[in-house]
Write a protein that holds these residues in place. Structure first.
Motif, PDB file in Angstrom:
ATOM      1  N   ASP A 146       0.848  -1.196   0.000  1.00 42.53           N
ATOM      2  CA  ASP A 146       0.000   0.000   0.000  1.00 42.53           C
ATOM      3  C   ASP A 146       0.888   1.252   0.000  1.00 42.53           C
ATOM      4  O   ASP A 146       2.121   1.142   0.020  1.00 42.53           O
ATOM      5  CB  ASP A 146      -0.964  -0.026   1.187  1.00 42.53           C
ATOM      6  N   PRO A 147       0.293   2.440  -0.055  1.00 42.72           N
ATOM      7  CA  PRO A 147       1.100   3.674  -0.113  1.00 42.72           C
ATOM      8  C   PRO A 147       2.057   3.852   1.058  1.00 42.72           C
ATOM      9  O   PRO A 147       3.023   4.619   0.959  1.00 42.72           O
ATOM     10  CB  PRO A 147       0.035   4.775  -0.137  1.00 42.72           C
ATOM     11  N   THR A 148       1.821   3.149   2.173  1.00 39.34           N
ATOM     12  CA  THR A 148       2.726   3.259   3.328  1.00 39.34           C
ATOM     13  C   THR A 148       3.800   2.159   3.312  1.00 39.34           C
ATOM     14  O   THR A 148       4.517   1.965   4.284  1.00 39.34           O
ATOM     15  CB  THR A 148       1.939   3.160   4.645  1.00 39.34           C
ATOM     16  N   ASN A 149       3.860   1.409   2.188  1.00 30.91           N
ATOM     17  CA  ASN A 149       4.809   0.294   2.011  1.00 30.91           C
ATOM     18  C   ASN A 149       4.462  -0.929   2.852  1.00 30.91           C
ATOM     19  O   ASN A 149       5.306  -1.808   3.061  1.00 30.91           O
ATOM     20  CB  ASN A 149       6.252   0.726   2.307  1.00 30.91           C
ATOM     21  N   LYS A 150       3.240  -0.990   3.358  1.00 30.84           N
ATOM     22  CA  LYS A 150       2.790  -2.196   4.049  1.00 30.84           C
ATOM     23  C   LYS A 150       2.495  -3.278   3.015  1.00 30.84           C
ATOM     24  O   LYS A 150       1.787  -3.049   2.038  1.00 30.84           O
ATOM     25  CB  LYS A 150       1.526  -1.895   4.859  1.00 30.84           C
ATOM     26  N   ILE A 151       3.052  -4.462   3.246  1.00 31.02           N
ATOM     27  CA  ILE A 151       2.867  -5.575   2.304  1.00 31.02           C
ATOM     28  C   ILE A 151       1.461  -6.154   2.469  1.00 31.02           C
ATOM     29  O   ILE A 151       1.082  -6.597   3.558  1.00 31.02           O
ATOM     30  CB  ILE A 151       3.927  -6.667   2.518  1.00 31.02           C
ATOM     31  N   LEU A 152       0.701  -6.143   1.373  1.00 31.37           N
ATOM     32  CA  LEU A 152      -0.653  -6.681   1.390  1.00 31.37           C
ATOM     33  C   LEU A 152      -0.707  -8.124   0.905  1.00 31.37           C
ATOM     34  O   LEU A 152      -1.570  -8.888   1.308  1.00 31.37           O
ATOM     35  CB  LEU A 152      -1.567  -5.815   0.513  1.00 31.37           C
TER      36      LEU A 152
END
Length: 338
Positions: free
Chosen positions: A249-255
């Motif tokens: 996601d835009p915060t670099n959290k891996i989905l």
């Protein structure tokens, strides 16, 4: 003592040196190792090859280098030459693989050769077998014409080894929401290319049979099914080059993360590629083609003739050279054997 035991006494102890009849018998029985006078004419390594891939993307322990990190290349035998010219009616690549195993024995699993290496390997075999210079027929760009040009294979191989721009595995595509699709993309193994080529050949053959003498479609349902399958085959081939897929996601959290080494993930990667927005699919395809071109052989610059220009050719041009075929071998001198 019998006549036989007189001639052949019982075996001596390990510390005893045979004498008499036993020594004479052993000397006759032992094979005499002499140098074969014909060995001077047996195959020897003719040149050393540096793989364009530098051995990346091969299965572990499937490439055996010499002390300089190169591969020894031997000339073809008569059997290899016939196999190469004959091709492979099964379209599995079997003949090509056997020729490579014979001439480049350091490659132990030839069906896993990354596609970016195959032209260099075949060209090196050609140099080892018949020499560096030969004439090669190419298509003139933007026309239906062809022309023959002289190729210096040694120069092509040398130039390729000095290129510094190599395959980039990582591709990141950002959508309008800020999510990033990250892909690890590697060269396609030859086994996958041959399998897809065979499938496409069979599908095109089925499409051709679906036309009558007036070129009307005989069975629209079968025709549409074949066309759909033909399209899917090309997409499936592209998906085999994707080794890892992740979304952040835009915060670099891996989905999501998918690894092609896992069967369930591999199937999901293929499904994802089939469902991609065309813009994202084209980005992947363009990335693969850009990486492939880093390893392509190109012709020297050509100047078009008046006839070629009138047919639509540019004034000057270069073209890609591919050696997956027997066109770059000398005129067949072994045809009387088959």
């Amino acid at each position: 003592m019998t006549t036989r035991s007189k001639q052949f006494p019982a075996p001596q102890s390990a510390s005893t040196i045979p004498t008499g009849p036993l020594k004479q018998y052993q000397q006759k029985a032992e094979p005499q190792t002499q140098a074969n006078p014909l060995s001077a004419f047996f195959r020897k390594s003719k040149l050393s090859l540096t793989l364009p891939s530098h051995g990346n993307w091969y299965p572990k322990n499937s490439v055996n280098y010499d002390t300089l990190g190169q591969l020894s290349v031997f000339a073809m035998t008569a059997s290899d030459d016939i196999k190469f010219r004959t091709g492979d009616a099964t379209m599995t690549g079997k003949n090509i693989y056997e020729v490579i195993q014979s001439c480049v024995p350091g490659i132990t699993i030839p069906n896993q050769i990354p596609h970016i290496d195959i032209d260099a390997i075949l060209l090196a075999i050609r140099v080892a077998s018949y020499g560096s210079n030969f004439n090669f027929t190419v298509s003139v760009p933007q026309t239906t014409l062809t022309r023959s040009m002289e190729i210096n294979a040694t120069a092509l191989l040398d130039e390729l080894t000095h290129r510094t721009d190599h395959w980039e595995e990582d591709l990141n595509v950002i959508d309008e929401t800020g999510q990033t699709l990250s892909l690890v993309i590697t060269p396609i193994p030859m086994a996958n290319l041959f399998a897809t080529s065979k499938n496409i050949f069979q599908l095109r053959k089925a499409l051709t049979k679906n036309f009558d003498s007036d070129e009307n479609i005989k069975n629209e349902s079968e025709f549409n099914t074949s066309m759909s399958t033909l399209t899917l085959s090309a997409i499936d081939l592209l998906s085999t080059s994707i080794r890892r897929l992740s979304i952040t996601d835009p915060t670099n959290k891996i989905l999501l993360t998918l690894d092609a080494e896992l069967p369930q993930d591999s199937a999901q990667i293929k499904q994802t590629i089939h469902q991609l927005d065309i813009a994202y699919f084209n980005a992947i395809r363009e990335h693969i083609d850009a990486q492939r071109k880093k390893y392509v052989f190109y012709s020297p610059e050509q100047i078009s003739t008046e006839k070629e220009i009138n047919a639509g050719a540019p004034a000057t041009w270069t073209t890609e050279l591919t050696f997956m075929g027997s066109d770059f071998l000398p005129e067949n001198t072994t045809k009387e054997l088959i």
